[in-house]
Scaffold this active site. Sequence first.
Site, PDB file in Angstrom:
ATOM      1  N   CYS B  28       0.831  -1.217   0.000  1.00 36.59           N
ATOM      2  CA  CYS B  28       0.000   0.000   0.000  1.00 36.59           C
ATOM      3  C   CYS B  28       0.865   1.266   0.000  1.00 36.59           C
ATOM      4  O   CYS B  28       1.646   1.489   0.929  1.00 36.59           O
ATOM      5  CB  CYS B  28      -0.936   0.021   1.208  1.00 36.59           C
ATOM      6  SG  CYS B  28      -1.838   1.591   1.335  1.00 36.59           S
ATOM      7  N   LYS B  55     -11.238  -7.843   6.179  1.00 36.84           N
ATOM      8  CA  LYS B  55     -10.687  -7.089   7.305  1.00 36.84           C
ATOM      9  C   LYS B  55     -11.130  -7.648   8.649  1.00 36.84           C
ATOM     10  O   LYS B  55     -12.331  -7.861   8.871  1.00 36.84           O
ATOM     11  CB  LYS B  55     -11.128  -5.626   7.196  1.00 36.84           C
ATOM     12  CG  LYS B  55     -10.566  -4.955   5.959  1.00 36.84           C
ATOM     13  CD  LYS B  55     -11.209  -3.600   5.692  1.00 36.84           C
ATOM     14  CE  LYS B  55     -10.732  -3.086   4.328  1.00 36.84           C
ATOM     15  NZ  LYS B  55     -11.430  -1.908   3.865  1.00 36.84           N
ATOM     16  N   VAL B  68      -5.461   1.523   5.665  1.00 41.11           N
ATOM     17  CA  VAL B  68      -4.146   1.643   6.280  1.00 41.11           C
ATOM     18  C   VAL B  68      -3.479   2.897   5.735  1.00 41.11           C
ATOM     19  O   VAL B  68      -3.843   3.338   4.643  1.00 41.11           O
ATOM     20  CB  VAL B  68      -3.268   0.398   5.991  1.00 41.11           C
ATOM     21  CG1 VAL B  68      -3.802  -0.799   6.742  1.00 41.11           C
ATOM     22  CG2 VAL B  68      -3.130   0.119   4.510  1.00 41.11           C
ATOM     23  N   GLU B  80      -5.212   7.866   8.713  1.00 38.30           N
ATOM     24  CA  GLU B  80      -5.000   8.799   7.591  1.00 38.30           C
ATOM     25  C   GLU B  80      -3.490   9.090   7.485  1.00 38.30           C
ATOM     26  O   GLU B  80      -2.896   9.630   8.410  1.00 38.30           O
ATOM     27  CB  GLU B  80      -5.765  10.121   7.762  1.00 38.30           C
ATOM     28  CG  GLU B  80      -7.270   9.984   7.610  1.00 38.30           C
ATOM     29  CD  GLU B  80      -7.678   9.623   6.185  1.00 38.30           C
ATOM     30  OE1 GLU B  80      -7.320  10.327   5.232  1.00 38.30           O
ATOM     31  OE2 GLU B  80      -8.379   8.594   6.035  1.00 38.30           O
ATOM     32  N   SER B  81      -2.911   8.761   6.324  1.00 37.70           N
ATOM     33  CA  SER B  81      -1.450   8.789   6.204  1.00 37.70           C
ATOM     34  C   SER B  81      -0.818  10.138   6.572  1.00 37.70           C
ATOM     35  O   SER B  81       0.172  10.177   7.316  1.00 37.70           O
ATOM     36  CB  SER B  81      -1.018   8.380   4.796  1.00 37.70           C
ATOM     37  OG  SER B  81      -1.527   9.261   3.814  1.00 37.70           O
TER      38      SER B  81
END
Lengths: 236, 236
Positions: B28, B55, B68, B80-81
């Site tokens: 990802c 999941k 993720v 949230e990245s």
Amino acid sequence: MSLKSHAKGSPYPSLSPGTLRIYSMRFCPFAQRTRLVLEHKKIPHETINVDLKKKPDWFLERNPLGLVPVLEKTDQVVYESLVCDDYLDQVYPDFPLYPQDAYKKARDGILLETFSQVTTAWYKLLSSGGSDEAGEKFFSVLKTYETALGDRGEFFGGATPSMLDFTAWPWFERSGVLEKVAPKYAITESNFPNIAAWQKRMFELPAVKATMFDTESHLRFFASYKAGAPDYDYGL
Amino acid sequence: MSLKSHAKGSPYPSLSPGTLRIYSMRFCPFAQRTRLVLEHKKIPHETINVDLKKKPDWFLERNPLGLVPVLEKTDQVVYESLVCDDYLDQVYPDFPLYPQDAYKKARDGILLETFSQVTTAWYKLLSSGGSDEAGEKFFSVLKTYETALGDRGEFFGGATPSMLDFTAWPWFERSGVLEKVAPKYAITESNFPNIAAWQKRMFELPAVKATMFDTESHLRFFASYKAGAPDYDYGL
């Protein structure tokens, strides 16, 4: 200074060194985010409204994306509403809009980062003319914010409004527009009691009073926008 | 600890108090943003990979959005990245990833906030099988970043990598995937010299070496993903 919008071909309005300027459009909810922060923090500034259908070259030179809000001061230019607001919060530290604690700030960050789910659902509900699919989606994404308000108190910031309150607000000020098009999906005291109570409190804030329009004006602007001839100067 | 993905029905892997954990998926690009920051800042952590098709309930309890990366430490959860990365930068101040100066930080903020234009164009180019419309759009949005690198030096952060470098990187690591599908829109030393040189430098960073896959592996994963059966454990 006139609030009338500046269109392509109009001369660049000269800017005094040290003066903070916001380029805005009176009915733009994204620009309102930054106008709310300017008002709430009592930051001296001047406003230049832009015709977003016929953008002046000097506006596109400052923001190649052609969107408002844009901040300008001497030779510095900032755009994107959340970036503008973070910048103002850092440079003008009175009335801070984020929690000091890094974890609390991150939890606010999640709600800020994912708020585009609400705006996307909002516009889909409007453009679909109030379809059930769009309405269910709108209600579903609102739930997170309803719950968050319940945990936090009067405002998303607790006892005082925070960045999240001002980031979210413009679409809640325009609830009346949505109600007209999609009455079935109106926010009420029975389906979203925390949000409904929060809306009442927000309408009392000086920053909101200084930047808001009533539902009638929002409806008029939306109608002109939909007809392809946005009336940027409506009411002036 | 095994890097194999955890699927629905698997027990929650117990977490020691005080240990920082990242929930990730090995291929990802959004999770990689946070893995890059963890590595670059040398932050001790453990990794739990998640099967994003099936999941686990305990994963959805932590992030209802089901995406993720997610960070967990004791009773705190962040997702949230960009929020994860900002949180790490604040809590672990060594190797800071933002400029101190508020204006420089805001200019980075603009490029961070609008980077979704690149990822959107990237995926459209891929899914269109390399259409000219998508390719032209991709090249058009890349230009801003090409210019920014020219102004800044070796990295977006100047002499050292910054938040912007790590936020942008995952899609540039996967350039080989795009080249295969859309060779006409490959990034080369002649069309994007600054980006091409930056890619070479990025591949030398320890954080990139610790989190990357080669093009062959990315292609294999993409093929399995496209076929509806993502091979999360490819190569283990």
